[in-house]
Structure formats: C-alpha cells, structure tokens
Design a protein around this motif. Structure first.
Motif, PDB file in Angstrom:
ATOM      1  N   ASP A  16      36.657  41.650  29.894  1.00 58.14           N
ATOM      2  CA  ASP A  16      37.481  41.125  30.991  1.00 58.14           C
ATOM      3  C   ASP A  16      37.859  39.660  30.833  1.00 58.14           C
ATOM      4  N   GLY A  17      37.458  39.037  29.725  1.00 62.01           N
ATOM      5  CA  GLY A  17      37.808  37.632  29.505  1.00 62.01           C
ATOM      6  C   GLY A  17      37.042  36.659  30.371  1.00 62.01           C
ATOM      7  N   GLY A  55      30.757  42.735  22.130  1.00 65.37           N
ATOM      8  CA  GLY A  55      31.288  42.537  23.472  1.00 65.37           C
ATOM      9  C   GLY A  55      31.447  41.100  23.893  1.00 65.37           C
ATOM     10  N   LEU A  56      31.266  40.155  22.970  1.00 68.07           N
ATOM     11  CA  LEU A  56      31.395  38.740  23.295  1.00 68.07           C
ATOM     12  C   LEU A  56      32.368  38.061  22.340  1.00 68.07           C
ATOM     13  N   MET A 104      21.940  43.014  29.083  1.00 70.21           N
ATOM     14  CA  MET A 104      22.079  43.480  30.459  1.00 70.21           C
ATOM     15  C   MET A 104      22.510  42.346  31.381  1.00 70.21           C
ATOM     16  N   ARG A 105      21.909  41.181  31.207  1.00 69.45           N
ATOM     17  CA  ARG A 105      22.264  40.039  32.043  1.00 69.45           C
ATOM     18  C   ARG A 105      23.711  39.621  31.810  1.00 69.45           C
ATOM     19  N   ILE A 106      24.159  39.713  30.578  1.00 70.28           N
ATOM     20  CA  ILE A 106      25.546  39.366  30.245  1.00 70.28           C
ATOM     21  C   ILE A 106      26.506  40.357  30.898  1.00 70.28           C
ATOM     22  N   ASN A 107      26.147  41.640  30.849  1.00 66.38           N
ATOM     23  CA  ASN A 107      27.039  42.680  31.370  1.00 66.38           C
ATOM     24  C   ASN A 107      27.191  42.631  32.884  1.00 66.38           C
ATOM     25  N   ILE A 108      26.127  42.199  33.602  1.00 65.39           N
ATOM     26  CA  ILE A 108      26.201  42.206  35.068  1.00 65.39           C
ATOM     27  C   ILE A 108      26.680  40.880  35.640  1.00 65.39           C
ATOM     28  N   GLY A 153      42.334  44.340  32.273  1.00 61.57           N
ATOM     29  CA  GLY A 153      40.891  44.134  32.179  1.00 61.57           C
ATOM     30  C   GLY A 153      40.217  44.482  33.492  1.00 61.57           C
ATOM     31  N   ILE A 154      38.920  44.321  33.512  1.00 63.44           N
ATOM     32  CA  ILE A 154      38.145  44.597  34.708  1.00 63.44           C
ATOM     33  C   ILE A 154      37.784  43.273  35.345  1.00 63.44           C
ATOM     34  N   ALA A 155      38.286  43.003  36.524  1.00 60.96           N
ATOM     35  CA  ALA A 155      38.017  41.729  37.186  1.00 60.96           C
ATOM     36  C   ALA A 155      36.612  41.724  37.749  1.00 60.96           C
ATOM     37  N   PRO A 156      35.978  40.568  37.775  1.00 59.73           N
ATOM     38  CA  PRO A 156      34.657  40.488  38.375  1.00 59.73           C
ATOM     39  C   PRO A 156      34.700  40.876  39.847  1.00 59.73           C
ATOM     40  N   ASN A 157      33.634  41.570  40.303  1.00 61.25           N
ATOM     41  CA  ASN A 157      33.579  41.970  41.701  1.00 61.25           C
ATOM     42  C   ASN A 157      33.330  40.761  42.593  1.00 61.25           C
ATOM     43  N   GLN A 158      34.005  40.729  43.729  1.00 60.50           N
ATOM     44  CA  GLN A 158      33.822  39.642  44.682  1.00 60.50           C
ATOM     45  C   GLN A 158      32.516  39.852  45.434  1.00 60.50           C
ATOM     46  N   ARG A 159      31.768  38.774  45.631  1.00 59.23           N
ATOM     47  CA  ARG A 159      30.528  38.858  46.382  1.00 59.23           C
ATOM     48  C   ARG A 159      30.671  38.149  47.717  1.00 59.23           C
ATOM     49  N   LEU A 160      29.900  38.638  48.699  1.00 60.98           N
ATOM     50  CA  LEU A 160      29.898  38.026  50.013  1.00 60.98           C
ATOM     51  C   LEU A 160      28.775  37.002  50.100  1.00 60.98           C
TER      52      LEU A 160
END
Length: 281
Positions: free
Chosen positions: A14-15, A67-68, A101-105, A174-181
């Motif tokens: 996703d860049g 993936g990087l 895993m930490r990179i992916n999330i 790409g897949i945009a990062p999910n927005q968090r509250l």
C-alpha cells in the motif's frame, strides 16, 4: 558533492511509509524529488525489485523484497554500486529488527520512525566512502549489478507531464490503512453498557433491540457517515418509543430515549484519530 540525501522504508502492498530520514534542512530540489519518490512508493508492487530513476535533478534508487521497499535519493554523481549497497544494508537491518507481523498490522505512517537512527548512521558512513569497511560487499554488489542491472525507469513510469507529477495518472489500487478512532472514554463505556441493557429489555421486540446494538457498533467501530447514522438511530428509537407509548409508562420511554441520546452524543464526541506527524520527512 556526491552523497546520499534521503532514505525511506515503505510497505509494498500500500506504499505506507514505515520509516524515513528526519532531515530538518533540505533543499527545494530534494523536496521536489520526494514527490516522485512518493508516487513510486505506491507502485512498488508493479515494478521490478531493483530500479533507478534519473533525470529529476537527483537520482532515485530503490529495492523491494519480502513486502518491503527501501528507497533513497542521492546526488547525480553518486555511484550506483554504493547506492545499492546502502539500500541492501538498510534492508538487512530492518528485517532483523522488526517482526513481519508487526509490519503487516501497522496502520499509521512512520510507525518505525526510530529506525531513522540507523539510517542516519549509515548515511554518514556512505557519504564518506573512505570510512567504509565493506569493500568485499562492494565488489559483490558490483558483480551482481553487472549480471542483473537495475531497471531504468522513465518519467512515464512516474506519471509525469512536462516534468511535473501528473495528478491524473493511472490510480494505484492499493489498500489504504484503516482509520482508527480515539480511545473509548468512561462515559462511552457507560453508554455502551446502557445500550446493551436497552437491547436486552427490547429483545422480544426484534427491530427495536437492533437499534440499540447498532448504536453500540457506531460507538465502537469506525464506519462511513457515523454521525448521520447515529442521528438516524436516535430518530428510530424515538419513533419506536412513540409507537410503544401504550405499553410503556413515561419513565420507561424517557429512559430509552435518554440512553439513545447519550449514545448519540458519545458517538459524535469519539472522533477518528488525527493524522500522524510527518516527522519532517
């Protein structure tokens, strides 16, 4: 002067920038070239794993693996072999330090900004080639580049028109990062519990119970048009209580409407988290 000017680590899918040089003083030219770097970071999944872009005042080099992507901006006369050795060193250190895993999330830009400490130290070494103690690695890299040269990109690969970034270039899917509250506050937790209580009391009335559960969902999760949906749910709760006025006394109706209004207020107050700082990158 021949030197490395900027470096960054991005996620290929996703860049998303994970880390980068935190340089406070950069020329206007470097800032301009960063625009090309940003465009390319969104296209890494579509490009070869080792590329070079020249002809933009400075050179851009990057490699991608597992993936990087590891990207850099350097002066035009900076040796290619040094550039790719620099990127290879960043790659080996980053995958050693951070778990996949930490990179992916990761969802926020520059989640690994502390890696800049290593980037800065490595930049200093590679900006003073006499201090490099990697002559064997340089020889190996030179041989590898001869056997498998870096792919030469053009301005068309970046999507430019007359030397400037084209805003209408083919979009990157790409897949945009999910927005968090923002974190749930104590009143928000109380509101959620009261909504669950109202849903339990309305369990035999089906749709009326679903309204309360949906209010809990809006309070906890981020979704599009949250505010509009929350006001719509408040309106539906009021209408249902108006419809059930013969089966409930005034205090029961007032309790359900007050809980719904309180949940709507908490949903409105719990906003998405602000954009992460750019750390002067």
């Amino acid at each position: 002067m021949s030197m490395v000017l900027f470096a960054s680590v991005v996620r290929v899918r996703d860049g998303l920038p994970l880390s980068a040089s935190t340089d406070f003083e950069q020329s206007k030219g470097v800032q301009e070239v960063k625009k090309y770097l940003k465009v390319l970071s969104k296209k890494l999944g579509q490009l070869p794993d080792r590329c070079t872009l020249k002809g933009v005042q400075y050179n851009i080099h990057f490699i991608s693996s597992l993936g990087l992507g590891y990207m850099m901006i350097c002066s035009e006369n900076y040796p290619n072999v040094l550039a790719f050795c620099f990127l290879d060193e960043l790659q080996r250190e980053f995958i050693t330090l951070y778990d996949t895993m930490r990179i992916n999330i990761a969802v926020r830009p520059y989640s690994f900004i502390e890696f800049d400490n290593f980037i800065q130290k490595t930049k200093q070494r590679y900006n003073n080639p006499r201090s490099l103690s990697t002559k064997i690695n340089l020889a190996d890299m030179q041989t590898e580049i001869k056997l498998r040269p870096a792919h030469q990109l053009t301005m068309l690969d970046v999507g430019t028109v007359n030397g400037s970034v084209n805003a209408h270039a083919a979009p990157y899917k790409g897949i945009a990062p999910n927005q968090r509250l923002e974190p749930v506050t104590l009143p928000g937790i109380i509101s959620c519990l009261l909504c669950v209580l109202c849903a339990a009391l309305n369990l035999i009335r089906g749709f009326h119970a679903m309204e309360n559960m949906f209010q809990c969902y809006l309070l906890v999760c981020c979704s599009g048009w949250r505010n509009l949906k929350s006001f719509l749910m408040l309106g539906l709760v009021c209408l249902c209580n108006l419809y059930l006025h013969e089966l409930r006394n005034t205090w029961q109706i007032l309790f359900h409407v007050t809980v719904a209004a309180f949940a709507t207020l908490q949903t409105r107050m719990r906003q998405p988290q602000g954009k992460a700082p750019d750390y002067n990158v």
